[in-house]
Design a protein around this motif. Structure first.
Motif, mmCIF file in Angstrom:
data_model
loop_
_atom_site.group_PDB
_atom_site.id
_atom_site.type_symbol
_atom_site.label_atom_id
_atom_site.label_comp_id
_atom_site.label_asym_id
_atom_site.label_seq_id
_atom_site.Cartn_x
_atom_site.Cartn_y
_atom_site.Cartn_z
ATOM 1 N N UNK A 132 0.907 -1.203 -0.086
ATOM 2 C CA UNK A 132 0.187 -0.050 0.026
ATOM 3 C C UNK A 132 0.964 1.318 -0.058
ATOM 4 N N UNK A 133 2.249 1.006 0.272
ATOM 5 C CA UNK A 133 2.979 2.407 0.194
ATOM 6 C C UNK A 133 2.439 3.607 0.976
ATOM 7 N N UNK A 134 2.471 3.358 2.300
ATOM 8 C CA UNK A 134 1.658 4.433 2.994
ATOM 9 C C UNK A 134 2.827 5.376 3.290
ATOM 10 N N UNK A 135 2.539 6.740 3.522
ATOM 11 C CA UNK A 135 3.209 7.758 4.093
ATOM 12 C C UNK A 135 3.492 7.558 5.564
ATOM 13 N N UNK A 136 2.471 7.115 6.085
ATOM 14 C CA UNK A 136 2.670 6.879 7.807
ATOM 15 C C UNK A 136 2.332 5.741 8.147
ATOM 16 N N UNK A 137 3.024 4.849 8.939
ATOM 17 C CA UNK A 137 2.601 3.577 9.396
ATOM 18 C C UNK A 137 2.578 3.704 10.859
ATOM 19 N N UNK A 138 1.331 2.955 11.440
ATOM 20 C CA UNK A 138 0.975 2.779 12.720
ATOM 21 C C UNK A 138 0.863 1.268 12.925
ATOM 22 N N UNK A 139 1.740 0.846 14.007
ATOM 23 C CA UNK A 139 1.791 -0.751 14.289
ATOM 24 C C UNK A 139 1.546 -0.736 15.685
ATOM 25 N N UNK A 140 0.863 -2.042 15.879
ATOM 26 C CA UNK A 140 0.490 -2.079 17.097
ATOM 27 C C UNK A 140 0.742 -3.845 17.715
ATOM 28 N N UNK A 141 1.010 -3.860 18.855
ATOM 29 C CA UNK A 141 1.337 -5.633 19.400
ATOM 30 C C UNK A 141 2.633 -5.796 18.617
ATOM 31 N N UNK A 142 3.629 -5.028 18.728
ATOM 32 C CA UNK A 142 4.659 -5.192 17.756
ATOM 33 C C UNK A 142 5.501 -6.516 18.336
ATOM 34 N N UNK A 143 5.755 -6.773 19.598
ATOM 35 C CA UNK A 143 6.299 -7.912 20.040
ATOM 36 C C UNK A 143 8.029 -7.837 19.996
ATOM 37 N N UNK A 144 8.576 -8.648 19.260
ATOM 38 C CA UNK A 144 9.852 -8.561 18.988
ATOM 39 C C UNK A 144 9.979 -7.425 17.804
ATOM 40 N N UNK A 145 10.863 -6.438 18.201
ATOM 41 C CA UNK A 145 10.810 -5.309 17.479
ATOM 42 C C UNK A 145 12.116 -5.178 16.446
ATOM 43 N N UNK A 146 13.207 -5.918 16.784
ATOM 44 C CA UNK A 146 14.454 -5.787 16.067
ATOM 45 C C UNK A 146 14.272 -5.742 14.326
ATOM 46 N N UNK A 147 13.662 -6.910 13.980
ATOM 47 C CA UNK A 147 13.631 -7.127 12.643
ATOM 48 C C UNK A 147 12.921 -6.063 11.932
ATOM 49 N N UNK A 148 11.742 -6.111 12.348
ATOM 50 C CA UNK A 148 10.542 -5.107 12.045
ATOM 51 C C UNK A 148 11.080 -3.722 11.994
ATOM 52 N N UNK A 149 11.669 -3.304 13.083
ATOM 53 C CA UNK A 149 12.174 -2.004 12.812
ATOM 54 C C UNK A 149 13.389 -1.698 11.775
ATOM 55 N N UNK A 150 14.195 -2.720 11.729
ATOM 56 C CA UNK A 150 15.437 -2.697 10.847
ATOM 57 C C UNK A 150 14.880 -2.604 9.425
ATOM 58 N N UNK A 151 13.795 -3.410 8.988
ATOM 59 C CA UNK A 151 13.044 -3.299 7.677
ATOM 60 C C UNK A 151 12.415 -2.025 7.426
ATOM 61 N N UNK A 152 11.751 -1.208 8.407
ATOM 62 C CA UNK A 152 11.062 -0.333 8.064
ATOM 63 C C UNK A 152 12.085 0.994 8.041
ATOM 64 N N UNK A 153 13.097 0.871 8.828
ATOM 65 C CA UNK A 153 14.344 1.961 8.985
ATOM 66 C C UNK A 153 14.851 2.293 7.499
ATOM 67 N N UNK A 154 14.840 1.021 6.656
ATOM 68 C CA UNK A 154 15.426 0.852 5.170
ATOM 69 C C UNK A 154 14.410 1.618 4.408
ATOM 70 N N UNK A 155 12.925 1.765 4.591
ATOM 71 C CA UNK A 155 12.243 2.512 4.077
ATOM 72 C C UNK A 155 11.631 3.698 4.276
ATOM 73 N N UNK A 156 11.876 4.247 5.558
ATOM 74 C CA UNK A 156 11.359 5.483 6.004
ATOM 75 C C UNK A 156 12.356 6.154 7.010
ATOM 76 N N UNK A 157 12.568 7.487 6.796
ATOM 77 C CA UNK A 157 13.469 8.131 7.520
ATOM 78 C C UNK A 157 13.233 8.252 9.003
ATOM 79 N N UNK A 158 11.967 8.411 9.495
ATOM 80 C CA UNK A 158 11.453 8.403 10.593
ATOM 81 C C UNK A 158 10.978 7.092 11.256
#
Length: 353
Positions: A132-158
């Motif tokens: 969906x190529x969103x401008x803003x992403x809001x996630x809930x119930x993240x659990x283990x954050x490291x891999x999801x955070x890493x992948x999203x940092x490669x796509x979003x500056x913030x």
């Protein structure tokens, strides 16, 4: 004996058909009103809010068949009213309405997703986000954050992570606020929301990523031989069961009230996004969030169900929402497709009014 039975049938079947023909639509209206105006205040209606509402259609074929058999065709028109109440009021059908975007104005795409602790893998979650190529992403119930955070940092500056929440944005974050804990039943409890102010093409917007308490812990405790059995056996009326449900629903109501009151104090336009755990007809939803436009009802169509989602069953509740204050309007809304989580994501396109 047979003739006597025939006489009894001829006498009582029309009366029964008449009673059902009138009583069924009246019962549907009563159930709808009880959910909306009593809702979480009574354990039985509180539980009923979260059950599949298609079950209320089960008597309809028998009622219609009985009316046809007894040649009471005029009452068949009354069953059309039953269908309207069932489909629109109880099941929440939304018809498509014009919501064309202003081609010359900037647009913001927001995605909200309860990712179920990324049990299916961060790659599948991010794949659905990329769709969906969103401008803003809001996630809930993240659990283990490291891999999801890493992948999203490669796509979003913030990218900002706090407890179970992650907010990723193409635009800079102006400020952030993590609320203090709430006092409930002589204990400090998590408010289960975060606030982030982003500087977007629509101007500064206060984003609230929300996930009030799920009813699942109370339901799991009560399940026993099944929620339906507990309901119809009367155990839900017992004081112990009632207290358990009241405690769960009371804390959720407090959490919703907390972020609704915080959002009401904002001077910037507000977007609320997340797994609200509040289905249609919820009294808590109506009391606290009726002042916000709901993206699905404004720019979506269909039933918009988002939970529970898996490969075997279709969802039957709409609890994942994106809502906005008066300064904003919805010009598009979509429901996700992936079963990477037990929730479907929701995506909204927003413009300034």
């Amino acid at each position: 004996m047979r003739s006597r039975l025939r006489r009894l049938a001829a006498r009582w079947l029309p009366r029964l058909a008449l009673a059902l023909g009138v009583g069924y639509p009246v019962a549907l209206v009563a159930v709808t009103a009880a959910m909306r105006f009593i809702g979480e205040a009574w354990p039985v209606t509180a539980v009923a809010l979260y059950l599949p509402r298609l079950g209320f259609a089960a008597p309809l074929p028998f009622v219609a068949g009985g009316l046809l058999l007894c040649k009471m065709r005029r009452l068949l028109w009354l069953q059309l009213a039953s269908v309207v109440v069932l489909v629109f009021a109880l099941m929440g059908l939304v018809l498509p309405w014009p919501h064309s975007p202003d081609a010359g104005a900037p647009k913001l795409r927001v995605l909200s997703y309860n990712v179920d602790s990324c049990r299916a893998g961060a790659e599948r979650i991010v794949e659905e986000i990329d769709r969906y190529a969103p401008d803003v992403v809001a996630l809930q119930e993240l659990g283990e954050t490291a891999e999801t955070e890493r992948l999203l940092r490669a796509r979003y500056p913030t990218v900002d992570v706090s407890t179970q929440f992650l907010v990723a944005s193409k635009y800079p974050m102006v400020s952030s606020s993590d609320p203090q804990k709430l006092s409930y039943d002589e204990r400090l409890r998590s408010p289960r929301f975060v606030q982030r102010v982003l500087d977007t093409p629509l101007g500064r917007i206060a984003f609230y990523d929300v996930h009030p308490l799920s009813p699942r812990p109370a339901f799991n405790t009560l399940r026993g031989r099944g929620v339906r059995h507990e309901l119809f056996s009367g155990r839900l009326f017992s004081s112990a069961s009632g207290h358990l449900i009241e405690d769960n629903f009371g804390l959720r109501a407090l959490q919703v009230r907390a972020f609704a009151e915080a959002a009401a104090r904002e001077t910037d336009p507000v977007i609320l996004a997340g797994d609200t755990n509040l289905p249609e007809l919820s009294r808590v939803l109506a009391r606290n969030l009726s002042g916000y436009a709901d993206g699905f009802t404004k720019a979506g169509w269909g039933f918009g169900y988002t939970y529970p989602s898996n490969d075997k069953h279709r969802p039957w509740m709409r609890i994942d929402r994106i809502m906005a204050s008066e300064g904003l309007r919805f010009v598009g809304f979509e429901i996700g497709q992936s079963t990477a989580s037990d929730h479907l994501c929701v995506v909204a396109d927003v413009q300034r009014r």
